[in-house]
Structures are given as C-alpha cells and as structure tokens.
Design a protein around this motif. Sequence first.
Motif, mmCIF file in Angstrom:
data_model
loop_
_atom_site.group_PDB
_atom_site.id
_atom_site.type_symbol
_atom_site.label_atom_id
_atom_site.label_comp_id
_atom_site.label_asym_id
_atom_site.label_seq_id
_atom_site.Cartn_x
_atom_site.Cartn_y
_atom_site.Cartn_z
ATOM 1 N N ASP A 17 -45.071 66.772 -14.852
ATOM 2 C CA ASP A 17 -44.475 68.088 -15.067
ATOM 3 C C ASP A 17 -45.325 69.147 -14.363
ATOM 4 O O ASP A 17 -46.548 69.100 -14.384
ATOM 5 N N ARG A 18 -44.649 70.115 -13.734
ATOM 6 C CA ARG A 18 -45.332 71.081 -12.876
ATOM 7 C C ARG A 18 -45.227 72.481 -13.470
ATOM 8 O O ARG A 18 -44.146 73.080 -13.479
ATOM 9 N N PRO A 19 -46.319 73.058 -14.020
ATOM 10 C CA PRO A 19 -46.264 74.418 -14.553
ATOM 11 C C PRO A 19 -45.866 75.422 -13.474
ATOM 12 O O PRO A 19 -46.387 75.385 -12.357
ATOM 13 N N VAL A 20 -44.953 76.317 -13.817
ATOM 14 C CA VAL A 20 -44.483 77.320 -12.853
ATOM 15 C C VAL A 20 -44.565 78.741 -13.393
ATOM 16 O O VAL A 20 -44.404 79.700 -12.639
ATOM 17 N N GLY A 21 -44.817 78.905 -14.686
ATOM 18 C CA GLY A 21 -44.848 80.236 -15.254
ATOM 19 C C GLY A 21 -45.025 80.154 -16.751
ATOM 20 O O GLY A 21 -45.386 79.104 -17.295
ATOM 21 N N GLY A 22 -44.756 81.265 -17.427
ATOM 22 C CA GLY A 22 -44.933 81.237 -18.859
ATOM 23 C C GLY A 22 -44.379 82.461 -19.554
ATOM 24 O O GLY A 22 -43.838 83.371 -18.924
ATOM 25 N N ARG A 23 -44.514 82.434 -20.883
ATOM 26 C CA ARG A 23 -44.043 83.528 -21.742
ATOM 27 C C ARG A 23 -45.165 83.992 -22.649
ATOM 28 O O ARG A 23 -45.846 83.200 -23.279
ATOM 29 N N SER A 24 -45.382 85.291 -22.731
ATOM 30 C CA SER A 24 -46.355 85.877 -23.634
ATOM 31 C C SER A 24 -45.647 86.887 -24.522
ATOM 32 O O SER A 24 -44.627 87.472 -24.121
#
Length: 269
Positions: free
Chosen positions: A185-192
Amino acid sequence: MAAWAEGTPCWVDVSLPDLAAGKRFYGELFGWTFGEDRGAQRAHYTDAFSEGKRVAGLYAKQDGRMPTAWGVYFATDDAVALSARIRDAGGRMLGEPMVLGELGVMAQATDPAGAVFGLWQAGEHTGFEKKDQRGSFCWTEVYTRDKESVDPFYERVFGFRGTDLPDSSIDFRVWALPGTGPGADRPVGGRSVITDAFPVEMPGHFLSYFSVVDCDETAATVVRLGGRVTATPFDIEYGRMAVLSDNQGASFAVVAGPEPKPDQRPGTE
C-alpha cells in the motif's frame, strides 16, 4: 489510462492576485523557472519548472472573491465517472468537468465538509514531471472538523485505505492506495482534524507540502520575501517542517529531511 493511478495527487497550482509577484516569490524561494503564459482566456496560467521538469502551476485570480490558495488535483481516468461517485458519496461538484483542449480534463469538487480539491484527467499535460524531490510537491492532507463524514467519503471515492496514526498527539489518518504484495500500500496523503488551536472561522481545506533542503533557511527566506511563518520550524519523525504563507497569503508547508520516496509520508502539521 491516466499518467498516475486514480487517487494519486498529480498536480498543484496556486491562484494569485499578482501573478508576476508570485513568480518572483516562488522563483527565488524554490529556484523555479516558468513556462509560457497561456493568455487571458486561461487566467494567464503558467507552469513552473524545477531543473527543467514541471512541478506546479500559477495563475491570476479572475475574481476578487476567489481565494488566494494552493489547490491539489487527484488523478483520474474518467472525470465524469469520478464526478458521479463524488456526488453519490455526499460531495459536491463545482461545475461539470471541463475539457481544456488537448491538455486534459479538469474539475473541482468539495468533500462533505466543504474542503475544495481538483480532479485531473491527463491529456498532453500529464501533471507532475518531478515529485517527491527537492523543490517539488511531496505530500497533501485535508484539515476538517467533520472526520465522521470526510473519512468514508475519500475512502469511497478514491478507494483509499485509511489508517489512524497510532500514538500521536493529533488526530491524523493516513490515506494509502492499495498495491500488490506484502506492504505494498502506497501512502499518498492524509486527514487531520481542525482543533480549538485553529481560528473558529477556519474552513476545511487542503495543505500541500514541498520538499526543501533546509526548513529553517526556507522559512527565513519566506519572511525576507514578504511572506509569513504560520507554524515555526519543528522536528517530526520524517525530518523538519514548517507551515508558511507566501507574500500574497497562499498557505503551504515545507519539509526537510532525507529525500522522500514515493511511498513515504513526509509529515503532518
């Protein structure tokens, strides 16, 4: 086929009241050079280059009510089909997908809490030619007050696998695109989550990061060029970061450390 897997951040651009001043600012800050002006009908849109490779876009605001802001675009093979998924998942389209000649198809949308993001279906313009390297984009994350609606929205629309960051002082969720094989799985972004530490009037928004050699020196240069430091440089697991605003008020972040790999998350605000 898209140049990037669907859901990958594939482009960023900034809307500015003074395009010439923006070129001077980012030219000195990141060493960017600039391509041809696409003319008044396309808001004088101009590509920025780092070491001769396309990294971002700058364009002139056509309406004073438009925000002075950086925007991020997610790749898609089919902007029309993705627009339908966005509506079905509780988001809103800010107009129908727009064909920009041979360049590609663009659309803008909001998530259920109002954060704006773009879609890009590549034509001749495939988005980033340089990414995850010094002087280029390396990460993006959405800030929201409503994670209960926003988390399932992005995971349904883009197929992200969301993982809450363990043992963290902030409520942060990492987005990854599914891969194949163990650990693929490739991290591409996120939520804060927007907390009480932020102004009550702050809306949901995306913050995009650029990779730099020296975070403290970059922050000092921003101030010298007329910008502002929103969050002073501080250490994170992935290096050292700061949140900044340019000389016209557009916010962005920088991170310095080992040059990020495509599957590496550079940090959080």
